[in-house]
Design an enzyme around this catalytic site. Structure first.
Site, PDB file in Angstrom:
ATOM      1  N   THR A 131      -5.474  -7.304  10.605  1.00  0.00           N
ATOM      2  CA  THR A 131      -5.736  -5.981  10.017  1.00  0.00           C
ATOM      3  C   THR A 131      -5.323  -4.866  10.969  1.00  0.00           C
ATOM      4  OG1 THR A 131      -7.610  -6.946   8.849  1.00  0.00           O
ATOM      5  CG2 THR A 131      -7.531  -4.550   8.963  1.00  0.00           C
TER       6      THR A 131
ATOM      7  N   GLU B  27     -10.064 -10.101  -7.546  1.00  0.00           N
ATOM      8  CA  GLU B  27      -9.075  -9.042  -7.312  1.00  0.00           C
ATOM      9  C   GLU B  27      -7.924  -9.118  -8.321  1.00  0.00           C
ATOM     10  OE1 GLU B  27      -7.957  -9.149  -3.173  1.00  0.00           O
ATOM     11  OE2 GLU B  27      -9.964  -8.552  -2.518  1.00  0.00           O
TER      12      GLU B  27
ATOM     13  N   PHE C 243     -15.668   3.551   7.067  1.00  0.00           N
ATOM     14  CA  PHE C 243     -14.308   3.941   6.688  1.00  0.00           C
ATOM     15  C   PHE C 243     -14.078   3.951   5.170  1.00  0.00           C
ATOM     16  CE2 PHE C 243     -14.235  -0.642   7.799  1.00  0.00           C
ATOM     17  CZ  PHE C 243     -13.757  -1.201   6.615  1.00  0.00           C
TER      18      PHE C 243
ATOM     19  N   ARG D 124      -1.910 -14.399   4.131  1.00  0.00           N
ATOM     20  CA  ARG D 124      -2.620 -13.746   5.250  1.00  0.00           C
ATOM     21  C   ARG D 124      -1.873 -13.952   6.568  1.00  0.00           C
ATOM     22  NH1 ARG D 124      -7.233 -11.428   4.134  1.00  0.00           N
ATOM     23  NH2 ARG D 124      -8.164 -11.558   6.196  1.00  0.00           N
TER      24      ARG D 124
ATOM     25  N   TYR E 260     -12.488  -1.766  -3.730  1.00  0.00           N
ATOM     26  CA  TYR E 260     -13.001  -2.007  -2.375  1.00  0.00           C
ATOM     27  C   TYR E 260     -14.531  -1.944  -2.319  1.00  0.00           C
ATOM     28  CZ  TYR E 260      -8.428  -2.028  -0.016  1.00  0.00           C
ATOM     29  OH  TYR E 260      -7.177  -2.358   0.431  1.00  0.00           O
TER      30      TYR E 260
ATOM     31  N   LYS F 192       0.818  -1.216   0.000  1.00  0.00           N
ATOM     32  CA  LYS F 192       0.000   0.000   0.000  1.00  0.00           C
ATOM     33  C   LYS F 192       0.859   1.276   0.000  1.00  0.00           C
ATOM     34  CE  LYS F 192      -3.987  -2.118   2.286  1.00  0.00           C
ATOM     35  NZ  LYS F 192      -5.006  -1.941   3.340  1.00  0.00           N
TER      36      LYS F 192
HETATM   37  P1  CMP Z   1      -7.432  -4.461   3.738  1.00  0.00           P
HETATM   38  O1  CMP Z   1      -6.924  -5.802   4.080  1.00  0.00           O
HETATM   39  O2  CMP Z   1      -6.892  -3.781   2.528  1.00  0.00           O
HETATM   40  O3  CMP Z   1      -9.023  -4.539   3.608  1.00  0.00           O
HETATM   41  C1  CMP Z   1      -9.845  -3.436   3.832  1.00  0.00           C
HETATM   42  C2  CMP Z   1      -9.113  -2.268   4.413  1.00  0.00           C
HETATM   43  O4  CMP Z   1      -9.918  -1.325   5.067  1.00  0.00           O
HETATM   44  C3  CMP Z   1      -8.177  -2.769   5.513  1.00  0.00           C
HETATM   45  O5  CMP Z   1      -7.129  -3.489   4.980  1.00  0.00           O
HETATM   46  C4  CMP Z   1      -7.811  -1.466   6.182  1.00  0.00           C
HETATM   47  O6  CMP Z   1      -6.825  -0.744   5.462  1.00  0.00           O
HETATM   48  C5  CMP Z   1      -9.132  -0.739   6.080  1.00  0.00           C
HETATM   49  N1  CMP Z   1      -9.904  -0.834   7.315  1.00  0.00           N
HETATM   50  C6  CMP Z   1     -10.455  -1.921   7.868  1.00  0.00           C
HETATM   51  N2  CMP Z   1     -11.114  -1.621   8.991  1.00  0.00           N
HETATM   52  C7  CMP Z   1     -10.971  -0.306   9.140  1.00  0.00           C
HETATM   53  C8  CMP Z   1     -11.415   0.604  10.117  1.00  0.00           C
HETATM   54  N3  CMP Z   1     -12.149   0.215  11.159  1.00  0.00           N
HETATM   55  N4  CMP Z   1     -11.066   1.896   9.963  1.00  0.00           N
HETATM   56  C9  CMP Z   1     -10.338   2.302   8.898  1.00  0.00           C
HETATM   57  N5  CMP Z   1      -9.893   1.467   7.925  1.00  0.00           N
HETATM   58  C10 CMP Z   1     -10.199   0.176   8.066  1.00  0.00           C
END
Ligand code: CMP
Length: 139
Positions: free
Chosen positions: A92, A127, A58, A86, A50, A10
């Site tokens: 996350t 994806e 978010f 993963r 997304y 990212k």
């Molecule tokens: P990713 O694995 O790319 O999948 C979705 C993305 O949303 C995650 O990683 C984060 O970058 C973002 N994300 C997930 N939960 C939240 C949250 N509660 N607040 C802000 N960003 C989030």
């Protein structure tokens, strides 16, 4: 049968010159890089990628961030590529990620969490097709 997954390094990680370090960990885990390129998504492209999160609070911030700078996208392959990547990424939320994972070490916060990986083989296919055509993926 080998499985494929989509990885994104990212904008926060690209900005800090961490691409090589992250690719090194991917390769060290045994995942094979089958495609790799830089992208700088615009807001609409980030929203498309997304789309599954479009109803989340978010979503606007996430798609602003993902279109704020360049990212690297890659197709990774291994027998168990989705789960293997993963595990390497970690949770996350960086504070929940295990020691030794990419997010534990490099993520800045839950949004700027350095890497993305597909969460299922079905989503991996969608994806991968979002970013790559078949000519760009090596066997
Ligand atoms: P990713 O694995 O790319 O999948 C979705 C993305 O949303 C995650 O990683 C984060 O970058 C973002 N994300 C997930 N939960 C939240 C949250 N509660 N607040 C802000 N960003 C989030």
């Amino acid at each position: 049968m080998a499985q494929q997954t989509l990885a994104i390094i990212k904008p926060d990680a690209i900005e800090r010159n961490l691409m090589g370090e992250i690719l090194k960990r991917i390769e060290a885990t045994g995942l094979r890089v089958r495609a790799l390129k830089m992208v700088h998504m615009d807001k609409e492209q980030a929203k498309g990628f997304y789309a599954v999160h479009s109803d989340k609070p978010f979503f606007d911030s996430l798609t602003d961030y993902m279109s704020s700078g360049p990212a690297a996208v890659a197709v990774l392959e291994a027998e168990n590529a989705v789960d293997a990547y993963r595990s390497l990424m970690g949770a996350t939320k960086p504070e929940e990620a295990e020691v030794g994972t990419i997010r534990k070490e490099f993520a800045l916060d839950i949004e700027k969490n350095s890497v993305h990986g597909s969460d299922s083989p079905e989503n991996a296919e969608r994806e991968i097709n979002y970013f790559f055509n078949q000519l760009e993926i090596v066997n």
